[in-house]
Structure formats: structure tokens, C-alpha cells
Design a protein around this motif. Structure first.
Motif, short mmCIF file in Angstrom:
data_model
loop_
_atom_site.label_atom_id
_atom_site.label_comp_id
_atom_site.label_asym_id
_atom_site.label_seq_id
_atom_site.Cartn_x
_atom_site.Cartn_y
_atom_site.Cartn_z
N ASN A 187 0.81 -1.22 0.00
CA ASN A 187 0.00 0.00 0.00
C ASN A 187 0.84 1.26 0.00
O ASN A 187 0.58 2.21 -0.74
N ALA A 188 1.91 1.28 0.82
CA ALA A 188 2.70 2.51 0.93
C ALA A 188 3.47 2.79 -0.36
O ALA A 188 3.65 3.95 -0.75
N SER A 189 3.86 1.73 -1.04
CA SER A 189 4.64 1.92 -2.27
C SER A 189 3.80 2.53 -3.39
O SER A 189 4.36 3.00 -4.39
N ILE A 213 -2.92 -4.83 -4.58
CA ILE A 213 -2.27 -4.00 -3.55
C ILE A 213 -2.46 -4.69 -2.21
O ILE A 213 -3.59 -4.88 -1.75
N TRP A 214 -1.35 -5.11 -1.63
CA TRP A 214 -1.42 -5.73 -0.29
C TRP A 214 -1.43 -4.58 0.72
O TRP A 214 -0.39 -3.97 0.95
N ASP A 215 -2.59 -4.31 1.32
CA ASP A 215 -2.71 -3.13 2.18
C ASP A 215 -2.73 -3.54 3.65
O ASP A 215 -3.70 -4.11 4.15
N TYR A 218 0.39 0.21 6.63
CA TYR A 218 1.70 0.77 6.97
C TYR A 218 2.70 0.60 5.85
O TYR A 218 2.57 -0.29 5.00
N GLY A 219 3.71 1.48 5.85
CA GLY A 219 4.92 1.29 5.07
C GLY A 219 6.04 1.42 6.08
O GLY A 219 6.32 2.51 6.57
N ILE A 220 6.63 0.33 6.47
CA ILE A 220 7.46 0.21 7.68
C ILE A 220 6.66 0.87 8.83
O ILE A 220 5.59 0.36 9.17
MG LIG Z 1 2.20 -1.81 3.76
#
Ligand SMILES: [Mg+2]
Ligand SMILES: Cc1ncc(C[n+]2csc(CCOP(=O)(O)OP(=O)(O)O)c2C)c(N)n1
Length: 802
Positions: A187-189, A213-215, A218-220
Motif C-alpha cells: 500500500n505505501a509503495s 495492492i497488499w494493504d 503501513y509502510g514500515i
Molecule cells: Mg504496507
């Protein structure tokens, strides 16, 4: 419920149960790999781990709809998918984690990539294409977030091309364009420009591409509120939704723990996409990250208790387990038994993977100790003894421990002449070869199709041959190429309808159609991505970047993806695309750049060809299309309307790769250059001769590879003087050439005076005739530099000019 109506029209209840349980086993196996993998890193056996925990169940669903011939382009969370399609075993998972350098153990990269970077093999051991329609395919992953997207576009477009243009040779690549390109991204990417650029381009092109999209919010450590407007990527992409009158996307949303609905959504997406070539976006929400982002930290630092509790409750594997029990597909006890068996099996596979590496390292160590221990005791200093003892006491040595000990022992025997020392040196040297193959092979093509095996064919000219605008030579050559090489397609900004901004393709879209010669949007990174994806599926794309100055938009993907592809798969994938661009001297900051220093350093893995005229360029296109090596070819922007004689054997000419050309023989100074600057130098040769100065002018022709036969040092051994000229900034292209001459050609011994460099100013070139004159080497600059070198050599005959 039927899990897969399409695949199993008469699925019995027993088959259904078996399939569910088999899926659950894959999910548990994958999770167990993540858990043990993390432990291996934390205890120091492996360096870094990034795993697929919390994303298992949607990947099972995706795998069910993924068919032979399809391609994945994804990221590091996809281990469950790879296991589900039968392309990753736990043993291979751990071999990758431990960086096993044998493809038989780590088929993903032979230890070159960190774990979590997946691939399948497209090439056999002779570098010939395997039948990609008979296997499930994954392009090779890379780490930069969203960089899997540009190539996804090309992978999908290949199906469209194969479906609509029947005369392409598609045997090993496509069955009527039925293949889907499946993307996965976190998701964050999706915040990256590459994501949006690709999504838009695929909507324009209407290609069979399903992006999941694997949501997990969070992105880290960074929450969706910092990443995505409205914190919801499918919500904000709704403008892309297809309508009754306008093409677009099908957008779907589904919970990542909902096994039944996931399967339904993926089946529906697959059918729509495969049959109708409609791009699809599946937003898989409610995913979790039970072990945290990677082994570099723990998520307890940034997730609050509520979130952590929610993640426990909605862990997709646990939810699937609950569903299995509540639907009486299996019992708690049976599942416990399955889980126990899997844990044991994964543990055993982990141990096997470790043992496989250790047995090689221990064998190496024993070989080394066997040699060292035969060295006469009187020569074993305390220091050497300490080194040996330390190696003996290292229970689980790595290769470095062994080789570094051997080398240090040799250092410490520097004053001793012994047969055992010679034996030791031979042993280290033989290991060098193995280690080169393990860690440094396959940067460039090593197959029989390597451009280095292609012989030069010189242009021939009829006695009455006429001079034409050089662009005509290029156009006629592209005409020949399109006529004879059916898998070639050419695309870029303004490439189709008008036949490129300099008309090197004039009339060719009319002649060969819009599939073969086409316009693209203004989107350099995905133009390259198209080229990578298309060439991964057997086409021969020539992707045009309108100006060299705009290559910077594409250089990231060229560097990260294309340049590393063959290397990072240890020769198991290739993308022999040609990137066509035009550059060097014209007008202004963004139309006259020549940033070759950056280019050659970023693009190791891609040939960099710098022809000085269009006949040379035509010959390079012909050579490269006979080969399986990607290249960047830079045409001289100011040379399209210069007159050149048109060869009578245009389609046969082959410009050699890695060979310099002496374009003016001389005795006093070897002058080395390339591209547009060469023409300036040529123009003052006569003037120099009036001053009794004779230069040997050498065209480098190809910066990568560089002067394989060492022609430049042969010239310097005659003239004993060297001047390198280009129009890049100081330390750029000229710095590269000098470093090649010092490290590969040992020119020091041939030089009678300091080697000199003449290049552009530190800044980007200013606009206009005067801007050019004062920013880049001019004829006067070149003359004075050469004269100055002669003055230094013989001040009497060449008195100071100023
Ligand atoms: Mg994520
Ligand atoms: C261009 C780039 N910037 C930063 C990183 C470091 N990085 C690796 S993964 C990641 C977060 C990605 O989050 P998301 O896309 O949501 O995937 P998830 O790990 O949550 O599945 C970051 C910032 C990177 N690999 N590449």
C-alpha cells in the motif's frame, strides 16, 4: 462452495476439502518459514530477512487464477504465492536466506539477492528461451519500492501485441495473447510516481494486467495517513473505473483474510482480464504484519495496543483456520496435527539448507588447513599460528573466513620460498575463479549471442553513391530491420505518427502499422519498463527516449532493473532491449547534455554505444539486434542533417562492439574522444598540420564495453602523449576513460608527458551559439590544448601561444 469453478467444474466435496487443506498447509508452511527465517537472522546465521507473514491468504487466491504462460511482477511479500505456484520450497527459501551461490539451491538469484526477491527461469543452460507458455513465470524482483511496476506494463502489453499481430514469432511466449501479467505492490509503495505512471499507461493501453495492492495500512512505521489521500488507494483511483462508454479499469476491493471472497474476486478478475484484456486493480485490505516489517526492527515500536490486538484477531491465517473449523472442513485437532508436522518439516528443511552451505565451506577450510599444516613449523610465526587456530576454532566458517585466512597467511610468508606456499597461492587463485563465477558473472551476455561474437561488416559504397541527410540512412536501416526482424517493435514519444522528432522513422508507421511503430505518452520510466517487459516475453523492443537529457527520468529503472537483470538471476533471465536516444551538442540546458560519466557508472550491465555518425549507428542497431544484450545507443543530435554517403549494403553492416577506430593516424599525440566532439576535432586536423602537429584521433565508439583490444594504449605507445576530450562535466566521461586506461591498459609506462583532459564546464551548457561556445570545448579550446602539449614537449618548435 466451489473453490474454482473454471478449473474444477465437477469438484467433489472431497476434492474441495483437499484443496482447502492443501491451501492451508501452504499458508502454514509459509508462515513457519517466516518465523524461523526471522530467528535465523536474529541469531546471526543470515544477514537480513523480509518475509511474507500476514499476506498469505490472498496469495493463495491469486495463485489459483495464475495460469501457465502468465507472469508475476511483484515484491518481497510474495513467498506464499511462489510456494503456491510450485516455484519455491522451504529448502530454497532458506538457501536464499543463507545466500547459497548455487542456483540448484537458491534458484531465485544464486545468493546474489537478499531473500524475498523471487524469480523463475526463462532461459535454459544454453541461454535459449524455455517454453514460457508451459510454465508459470515470475520476473525477477528488485528492492526499490514500486520499481516492479514499469516492467509489469510491458509484460502485459506483450499479450496484447501477440493477440493482435499474428506474424510475430510467439511460439514460446504466448497462446493468442491469453496471458495475464500479475503485479503486486504494498500500500505505501503506491505513493511512488512509478505506480501512478504505470497505472495510467496500462489504462491507456488496455493491457491484461491485474495489480494487487497488499494493504496493511503501513509502510514500515509510516501510517497510511501520511501516504495516501483519504487513506484509501482504491477510493482515490475510482476515476480510472471503466464505464459503458469509456475504457478504463475494473477496480475491486476485498478483505485479505476472507478466503472465500478472495477466491471469488480473483476468479472474476482473471476472467475479465484474460478474455477482454481489461486492466484490473484489486485492493486487498485488512492485512497484517505479525512479525513486523523486516528483521531490522519490531513493529511494537510504532503500532499501538489496539492495532496490535486487531492484527492478532485478523491475522489471515488464523481467520482461515477459524473458517475451516466453523465450516466443518476439518477439526481443531486435525489442524494441530497438520501444523505440528509442517513445523517439523520446515525445521528439517532449514537444517538441510544450512548443512548444504556449511559442507562446502568446511570442505574449503579442510583443503586450506591441509596445505597450511604442511608448511614447515619454522616458518609458522606466532601471527600465522593465531590465524590458523582461529580458523580451526570457527565451527561454522563462511567463505570469507577461509579465503581471508589463506591470504593473510600468504602475506606473512612474504620472505619465504616454499613449495607449499606456491601450492597455497595456486589454491587461492583457483578459488578466485570460483568466487568470480559465484559473485561477479553474468553482468553481460555470456551466451553465443554475445555481441562480442558478432563480426564487423564494413559499409560498401557504389561508385555513384550519393550523399544524403544522415537521418535517411537511419530510416532506411530501420525500414530493413522492421521488414526482416518480425519481433522488433519501436515506440516512444513522437515516434509513431511523425516518425520521431528527427524523422529517423519517417513513414514507417504507415508501412508497418501502429503495433510495430507507435507513439507513447510522455513517461520515460515506463517506456523503459515496457521495453523490459516486452523483451522478457520474446519481443525485440527499441524504446526511444526523446532526448538524452530526459534519460535521467528513466535512469533509475535502467540502473535498478534492466542493468542488473541478467546478473541478479545469474543468467536465467534476459531483456535484450535497445534504448534509442539522441544527445550531446545542441542548444540549452536540457537539449545538449552529455552526462556520460553518470550514465556509464549507473548502467554497468547495459552496453553504452556512442556512434559519431548515423552509418555507425545503423551498424550498431544491426549488431545489437543479432545479439541478446541490452544497450543504450546515443545518436548525435546535431548529425541528422549532416550529409553521409549511403552504403549499398546497409542491412548487412555491423559496427563492432568494444573496438575503437583510428579515424586519423598521427604521431605526436593520441587524442581520444567520441560522439559529437569528434567531428569538431576532425575539423581542426588540417589546421594542426599547418602548425606541424600530427594527432592520432581515436573514436572510442563504445564506452561499455571499452576498447577490448587495447587499441588506445597501442597508439600511446607510439605517440607517448594522451589527450581525452568530451563534452561531459569534469570527472565525467573523461574520468571514466582515463580510469579505464590506467587500470586496464597500464598506459603509465608509455607516457612522456602528463595525460591531459579537455571537457565541458562544471555546469549544464548555456543556451545558444555563445552558450555552447563558452560551456563546451570549442575548436579553439581543442587547438590550444593540443598546442600546449606540444609546447611542453618542444618549447623551441612550439613557442607559447599566449
Ligand atoms: Mg504496507
Ligand atoms: C525507493 C525505495 N525507498 C525506500 C525503500 C525502503 N523500504 C523498503 S520497504 C518500505 C515500505 C514499503 O511499504 P509497503 O509498500 O506498504 O509494503 P509492506 O512492506 O507494508 O508490505 C520502504 C520504505 C525502498 N526499498 N525503496
Amino acid at each position: 462452495m466451489k473453490i474454482s469453478k473454471e478449473a474444477n467444474p465437477v469438484l467433489s466435496y472431497k476434492d474441495f476439502v483437499d484443496e482447502v487443506i492443501n491451501d492451508y498447509k501452504i499458508a502454514v508452511t509459509s508462515r513457519e518459514c517466516s518465523i524461523l527465517g526471522r530467528r535465523e537472522v536474529l541469531t546471526g546465521k543470515a544477514k537480513f530477512g523480509i518475509f511474507g507473514d500476514g499476506k498469505e491468504v490472498p496469495q493463495l487466491a491469486m495463485a489459483k487464477s495464475f495460469k501457465n504462460g502468465d507472469f508475476r511482477s511483484g515484491y518481497y511479500r510474495d513467498q506464499t504465492f511462489m510456494m503456491a505456484i510450485g516455484e519455491l520450497t522451504p529448502l530454497e527459501f532458506f538457501a536464499g536466506l543463507y545466500a547459497h551461490t548455487d542456483l540448484n539451491y537458491d534458484p531465485m538469484s544464486a545468493g546474489r539477492q537478499m531473500g524475498g526477491h523471487f524469480t523463475t527461469h526463462s532461459l535454459d543452460n544454453q541461454y535459449e528461451w524455455k517454453d514460457l507458455t508451459a510454465q508459470k513465470n515470475s520476473s525477477s524482483d528488485i528492492s526499490p519500492t514500486a520499481s516492479q511496476m514499469p516492467r509489469l506494463l510491458g509484460l502485459a502489453q506483450a499479450s496484447k501485441i501477440y493477440r493482435h499481430q499474428k506474424d510475430f514469432d510467439s511460439k514460446k511466449f504466448s497462446k493468442n495473447g491469453n496471458e495475464i501479467a500479475w503485479g503486486t505492490i504494498g500500500n505505501a509503495s503506491t505513493s511512488e510516481g512509478l505506480f501512478f505512471e504505470t497505472i495510467n499507461a496500462a489504462g491507456v493501453l488496455q493491457v491484461p494486467m491485474i495489480t494487487s495492492i497488499w494493504d496493511d495500512e503501513y509502510g514500515i512505521s509510516v501510517h497510511a495517513k501520511h501516504h495516501t489521500t483519504k487513506e484509501n488507494i482504491s477510493e482515490i483511483l475510482k476515476g480510472f473505473q471503466k464505464t459503458n462508454t469509456k475504457d478504463g479499469y475494473e477496480i475491486m476491493e476485498v478483505k485479505g483474510w476472507d478466503y472465500v471472497n478472495l477466491i471469488k474476486v480473483y476468479e472474476k478478475a482473471e476472467k475479465t482480464c484474460r478474455e477482454n484484456h481489461i486492466p484490473i486493480l484489486i485492493h486487498v485490505t485488512d492485512l497484517t504484519q505479525p512479525l513486523g516489517h523486516s528483521t531490522s526492527g519490531s513493529h511494537e515500536r510504532y503500532k499501538d495496543t489496539d492495532r496490535l490486538n486487531w492484527e492478532k484477531q485478523f491475522d489471515c491465517n488464523s481467520k482461515m483456520r477459524e473458517w475451516i473449523i466453523s465450516n466443518n472442513i476439518s477439526s481443531n485437532d486435525e489442524l494441530l496435527e497438520i501444523e505440528k508436522t509442517i513445523k517439523k518439516q520446515v525445521k528439517e528443511d532449514k537444517a538441510k539448507a544450512w548443512k548444504a552451505i556449511m559442507s562446502i565451506n568446511k570442505k574449503n577450510r579442510d583443503e586450506l588447513l591441509n596445505i597450511i599444516q604442511r608448511i614447515d613449523g619454522e616458518f609458522i610465526s606466532v601471527k600465522v599460528k593465531t590465524l590458523i587456530d582461529s580458523l580451526i576454532s570457527t565451527i561454522e566458517p563462511n567463505k570469507k573466513d577461509v579465503i581471508s585466512t589463506a591470504r593473510k597467511v600468504i602475506h606473512n610468508l612474504n620472505k619465504v620460498e616454499l613449495n607449499t606456499k606456491k601450492e597455497l597461492i595456486n589454491w587461492v587463485n583457483s578459488n578466485d575463479n570460483i568466487n568470480y563465477s559465484d559473485y561477479s558473472s553474468h553482468l553481460y551476455s555470456e551466451s553465443k549471442y554475445s555481441p562480442l561474437n558478432i563480426k564487423e561488416v564494413k559499409p560498401k559504397y557504389n561508385p555513384d553513391c550519393k550523399e544524403v541527410d544522415a537521418r535517411i540512412i537511419l530510416r532506411n536501416n530501420f525500414d530493413n530491420i522492421l521488414e526482416t526482424n518480425k519481433n522488433v517493435i519501436i515506440f516512444g514519444e513522437d515516434t509513431g505518427k511523425i516518425g520521431d522528432v528527427n524523422q529517423g522513422l519517417e513513414g514507417l508507421q504507415d508501412k508497418y502499422g501502429e503495433v510495430r511503430v507507435s507513439d507513447t505518452g510522455i513517461r520515460e520510466a515506463t517506456i523503459i519498463g515496457q521495453g523490459i517487459g516486452l523483451s522478457l516475453r520474446g519481443l525485440r523492443p527499441i524504446a526511444e527516449i526523446q532526448y538524452l537529457d530526459y534519460l535521467l527520468y528513466a535512469i533509475q529503472i535502467m540502473s535498478d532493473d534492466l542493468a542488473t537483470l541478467h546478473y541478479r538471476t545469474k543468467g536465467k533471465q534476459k531483456a535484450p532491449m535497445i534504448i534509442r536516444t539522441r544527445g550531446h551538442r545542441l542548444e540549452g540546458i536540457w537539449h545538449s547534455g552529455s552526462p556520460l560519466g553518470g550514465i556509464v557508472n549507473f548502467l554497468r550491465g547495459i552496453y553504452v554505444l556512442v556512434p559519431r555518425n548515423m552509418t555507425k549507428a545503423a551498424g550498431f542497431y544491426n549488431t545489437m539486434l543479432d545479439s541478446d544484450q541490452p544497450c543504450l545507443l546515443i545518436e548525435c543530435l546535431n548529425a541528422y542533417r549532416v550529409k553521409e554517403k549511403e552504403p549499398s549494403n546497409l542491412s548487412e553492416i555491423r559496427t563492432p562492439i568494444g573496438e575503437v577506430e583510428i579515424i586519423n593516424p598521427g604521431n605526436d599525440i593520441t587524442v581520444v574522444s567520441y560522439g559529437s566532439t569528434l567531428n569538431l576535432i576532425q575539423e581542426i586536423i588540417h589546421e594542426l598540420s599547418e602548425f606541424n602537429i600530427s594527432i592520432e584521433l581515436i573514436d572510442v565508439q563504445t564506452l561499455i564495453p571499452f576498447d577490448i583490444e587495447k587499441g588506445i594504449s597501442k597508439s600511446i605507445s607510439k605517440t607517448n602523449r594522451l589527450l581525452i576530450i568530451d563534452e561531459d562535466v569534469p570527472g565525467g566521461g573523461t574520468g571514466f576513460i582515463l580510469s579505464q586506461l590506467i587500470s586496464e591498459q597500464n598506459i603509465y609506462n608509455f607516457l612522456d608527458s602528463e595525460p591531459k583532459i579537455l571537457c565541458a564546464k562544471d555546469h549544464r551548457p548555456a543556451y545558444g551559439t555563445d552558450g555552447d561556445y563558452f560551456s563546451k570545448p570549442s575548436k579553439e579550446d581543442i587547438f590550444e590544448k593540443i598546442y600546449e602539449m606540444m609546447n611542453e614537449a618542444d618549447p623551441h618548435q612550439y613557442p607559447k601561444l599566449m
